[in-house]
Design a protein around this motif. Structure first.
Motif, short mmCIF file in Angstrom:
data_model
loop_
_atom_site.label_atom_id
_atom_site.label_comp_id
_atom_site.label_asym_id
_atom_site.label_seq_id
_atom_site.Cartn_x
_atom_site.Cartn_y
_atom_site.Cartn_z
N UNK A 9 34.04 14.65 -24.18
CA UNK A 9 34.18 15.22 -22.88
C UNK A 9 32.40 15.64 -22.35
N UNK A 10 31.83 17.07 -23.36
CA UNK A 10 31.29 17.41 -23.22
C UNK A 10 30.09 16.66 -22.56
N UNK A 11 29.26 15.35 -23.52
CA UNK A 11 28.31 14.76 -23.64
C UNK A 11 28.47 13.58 -22.58
N UNK A 12 29.84 13.02 -21.62
CA UNK A 12 30.15 12.61 -20.99
C UNK A 12 29.27 13.96 -19.51
N UNK A 13 30.43 14.86 -19.48
CA UNK A 13 30.14 15.52 -18.57
C UNK A 13 28.28 16.13 -18.52
N UNK A 14 27.57 16.01 -19.63
CA UNK A 14 26.41 16.67 -19.45
C UNK A 14 25.20 15.55 -19.01
N UNK A 15 25.85 14.48 -19.10
CA UNK A 15 24.79 12.85 -19.08
C UNK A 15 25.02 12.56 -17.85
N UNK A 16 25.25 12.96 -16.86
CA UNK A 16 25.83 13.16 -15.23
C UNK A 16 25.35 14.09 -14.55
N UNK A 17 24.44 15.31 -15.26
CA UNK A 17 23.94 16.30 -15.06
C UNK A 17 22.26 16.14 -15.06
N UNK A 18 21.06 16.69 -14.25
CA UNK A 18 19.91 17.35 -14.89
C UNK A 18 19.43 18.34 -14.20
N UNK A 19 19.39 19.14 -14.55
CA UNK A 19 19.11 20.42 -14.61
C UNK A 19 19.52 21.26 -13.78
N UNK A 20 19.86 22.12 -13.41
CA UNK A 20 20.64 23.48 -13.40
C UNK A 20 21.08 23.92 -12.50
N UNK A 21 22.41 24.22 -12.11
CA UNK A 21 22.53 24.69 -10.54
C UNK A 21 24.21 25.19 -10.16
N UNK A 22 23.66 25.97 -9.35
CA UNK A 22 25.32 26.71 -8.79
C UNK A 22 26.08 25.40 -8.86
N UNK A 23 26.05 24.34 -8.16
CA UNK A 23 26.88 23.45 -8.30
C UNK A 23 27.86 22.86 -9.90
N UNK A 24 26.75 22.24 -10.45
CA UNK A 24 27.19 22.04 -11.69
C UNK A 24 28.16 24.03 -13.10
N UNK A 25 27.46 24.68 -12.58
CA UNK A 25 28.41 25.54 -13.09
C UNK A 25 30.28 25.50 -12.42
#
Length: 80
Positions: A9-25
């Motif tokens: 789940x961690x890898x799948x989640x990270x694969x969906x995001x690029x960059x860092x943002x408040x929305x990701x948090x």
């Protein structure tokens, strides 16, 4: 040892995001039920495993490069 469901789940989640943002948090909290600090702690450990590399080699190598680049830039900052 194969990846656990949480690791996957961690890898799948990270694969969906690029960059860092408040929305990701916020998504880390709502989707994974983790604090952002705990998420990054677990992800950091995970990307050091051979199983993670075997499962997602491009993602893991990209994350390692980003981590290493950040560590290099922090070590080159002048002391205050």
């Amino acid at each position: 040892m194969p990846l656990s469901d949480r690791d996957r789940r961690l890898l799948d989640f990270e694969a969906r995001w690029n960059g860092h943002s408040g929305a990701k948090e916020e998504a880390v909290r709502s989707d994974l039920g983790l604090t952002p600090a705990r998420y990054y702690q677990l992800l950091g450990r995970l990307i050091e495993t051979a199983d993670a590399v075997a499962a997602e080699p491009l993602l893991v190598h990209r994350l390692r490069r980003l981590r290493d680049a950040g560590a290099r830039s922090h070590s080159h900052r002048p002391a205050m």
